[in-house]
Design a protein around this motif. Sequence first.
Motif, mmCIF file in Angstrom:
data_model
loop_
_atom_site.group_PDB
_atom_site.id
_atom_site.type_symbol
_atom_site.label_atom_id
_atom_site.label_comp_id
_atom_site.label_asym_id
_atom_site.label_seq_id
_atom_site.Cartn_x
_atom_site.Cartn_y
_atom_site.Cartn_z
ATOM 1 N N THR A 49 31.234 11.064 97.405
ATOM 2 C CA THR A 49 31.871 10.150 96.461
ATOM 3 C C THR A 49 31.733 8.708 96.928
ATOM 4 O O THR A 49 31.649 7.795 96.107
ATOM 5 C CB THR A 49 33.350 10.502 96.250
ATOM 6 O OG1 THR A 49 34.037 10.502 97.509
ATOM 7 C CG2 THR A 49 33.492 11.855 95.578
ATOM 8 N N ASN A 50 31.704 8.475 98.233
ATOM 9 C CA ASN A 50 31.489 7.113 98.720
ATOM 10 C C ASN A 50 30.092 6.616 98.371
ATOM 11 O O ASN A 50 29.916 5.471 97.950
ATOM 12 C CB ASN A 50 31.713 7.043 100.230
ATOM 13 C CG ASN A 50 33.138 6.669 100.598
ATOM 14 O OD1 ASN A 50 34.073 6.911 99.844
ATOM 15 N ND2 ASN A 50 33.308 6.072 101.768
ATOM 16 N N GLN A 73 31.515 18.447 96.885
ATOM 17 C CA GLN A 73 30.828 17.391 97.641
ATOM 18 C C GLN A 73 30.002 18.078 98.719
ATOM 19 O O GLN A 73 30.546 18.766 99.579
ATOM 20 C CB GLN A 73 31.874 16.453 98.253
ATOM 21 C CG GLN A 73 31.301 15.266 98.995
ATOM 22 C CD GLN A 73 32.388 14.297 99.428
ATOM 23 O OE1 GLN A 73 32.549 13.232 98.855
ATOM 24 N NE2 GLN A 73 33.140 14.670 100.456
ATOM 25 N N TRP A 74 28.695 17.894 98.643
ATOM 26 C CA TRP A 74 27.837 18.671 99.535
ATOM 27 C C TRP A 74 27.248 17.874 100.694
ATOM 28 O O TRP A 74 26.519 18.435 101.517
ATOM 29 C CB TRP A 74 26.713 19.343 98.748
ATOM 30 C CG TRP A 74 26.038 18.507 97.702
ATOM 31 C CD1 TRP A 74 26.352 18.431 96.383
ATOM 32 C CD2 TRP A 74 24.922 17.642 97.875
ATOM 33 N NE1 TRP A 74 25.521 17.577 95.715
ATOM 34 C CE2 TRP A 74 24.624 17.080 96.611
ATOM 35 C CE3 TRP A 74 24.139 17.274 98.973
ATOM 36 C CZ2 TRP A 74 23.588 16.172 96.418
ATOM 37 C CZ3 TRP A 74 23.106 16.374 98.785
ATOM 38 C CH2 TRP A 74 22.838 15.833 97.513
ATOM 39 N N MET A 94 37.787 12.072 96.925
ATOM 40 C CA MET A 94 37.780 10.942 96.017
ATOM 41 C C MET A 94 37.426 9.650 96.733
ATOM 42 O O MET A 94 37.573 9.536 97.952
ATOM 43 C CB MET A 94 39.152 10.772 95.360
ATOM 44 C CG MET A 94 40.280 10.479 96.317
ATOM 45 S SD MET A 94 41.838 9.999 95.486
ATOM 46 C CE MET A 94 41.549 8.229 95.228
ATOM 47 N N SER A 95 36.931 8.710 95.962
ATOM 48 C CA SER A 95 36.692 7.356 96.457
ATOM 49 C C SER A 95 37.312 6.372 95.478
ATOM 50 O O SER A 95 37.110 6.475 94.266
ATOM 51 C CB SER A 95 35.191 7.086 96.602
ATOM 52 O OG SER A 95 34.636 7.887 97.632
ATOM 53 N N VAL A 165 37.192 3.230 99.376
ATOM 54 C CA VAL A 165 38.149 4.028 100.140
ATOM 55 C C VAL A 165 37.896 5.503 99.861
ATOM 56 O O VAL A 165 38.285 6.025 98.813
ATOM 57 C CB VAL A 165 39.595 3.648 99.772
ATOM 58 C CG1 VAL A 165 40.585 4.482 100.576
ATOM 59 C CG2 VAL A 165 39.835 2.163 99.994
ATOM 60 N N GLY A 166 37.225 6.160 100.791
ATOM 61 C CA GLY A 166 36.977 7.589 100.659
ATOM 62 C C GLY A 166 38.116 8.387 101.279
ATOM 63 O O GLY A 166 38.475 8.150 102.440
#
Length: 276
Positions: A49-50, A73-74, A94-95, A165-166
């Motif tokens: 996500t970042n 998220q891989w 999340m980011s 912000v991850g």
Amino acid sequence: MQGAASSYQRNTTFALPKNSNLLPDHGKENPARTTFDNQLIELESVDSTNNYAMARIHEGLASDGMVYLARHQWAGKGQRGKSWLSEPGQSLMMSLVIEPFPLNLTQQFQFSAAIALAILDLVKGFQTGNWKIKWPNDIYWSDRKAGGLLIESVVTGQSWSWAVVGIGMNLNQSYFPGDIPHAISLTQITGAQYEPVAIARELVPRIRKQISILYKTPDQILVGLNDSLYKKDKVITLRKNDELFVSVLKTVDSNGSLVTEDGIFKLGEVEWVVRG
């Protein structure tokens, strides 16, 4: 599957798109939107996500307050280049995009501490147990890791333009492999099940509140961090140059350095080794 990612700060100029097939239509990312739901972009699967948020900033499609949340998220990022993986839909991944002005680059650690305090405020509402912040910004319940964060920044000249912000948090996992014995999920702590979007919805306003405090009274953030510091005034094990040593943790200073009875250590100078 692994405990949530953690790091202090990474600076970059931009990140190239890595999942162009997953990018939403441009019309779905309107910078004028202000509510949480209208600023939320949900992704079924993404490398990180970042990475995704950085790509959107680079393309001029991100705005302050955008939230990118992934079910899977891989190639998640973690501390010291480690990865962070999780079962699909079982973690918060999340980011959050923040425009940090009027903060400057010297306040990056305080910014990171403010985010950690916001997460701590959230999880204390689920279970009032022994929640702490492990330096630099892991979220611990007793002696086990429930979450963490990784902040990456876009720097233009000497200006801090954007912060991504991850945040990773173990939500519904009931099992962790033996090679990560210190991980724990909210479900294991409370017995309840959690929806990632609902957690994000509760977390984002808390982050905004802590950042507002940082704007006005930055010293309050450092006090809050040290009040909730994991293993404060206790013996901890550190690794420096491949050698282990023990010392008593005293505090964390305004630069983000770890202050111990045997010296002051900058982030990256030592690694905290959790034993037992």
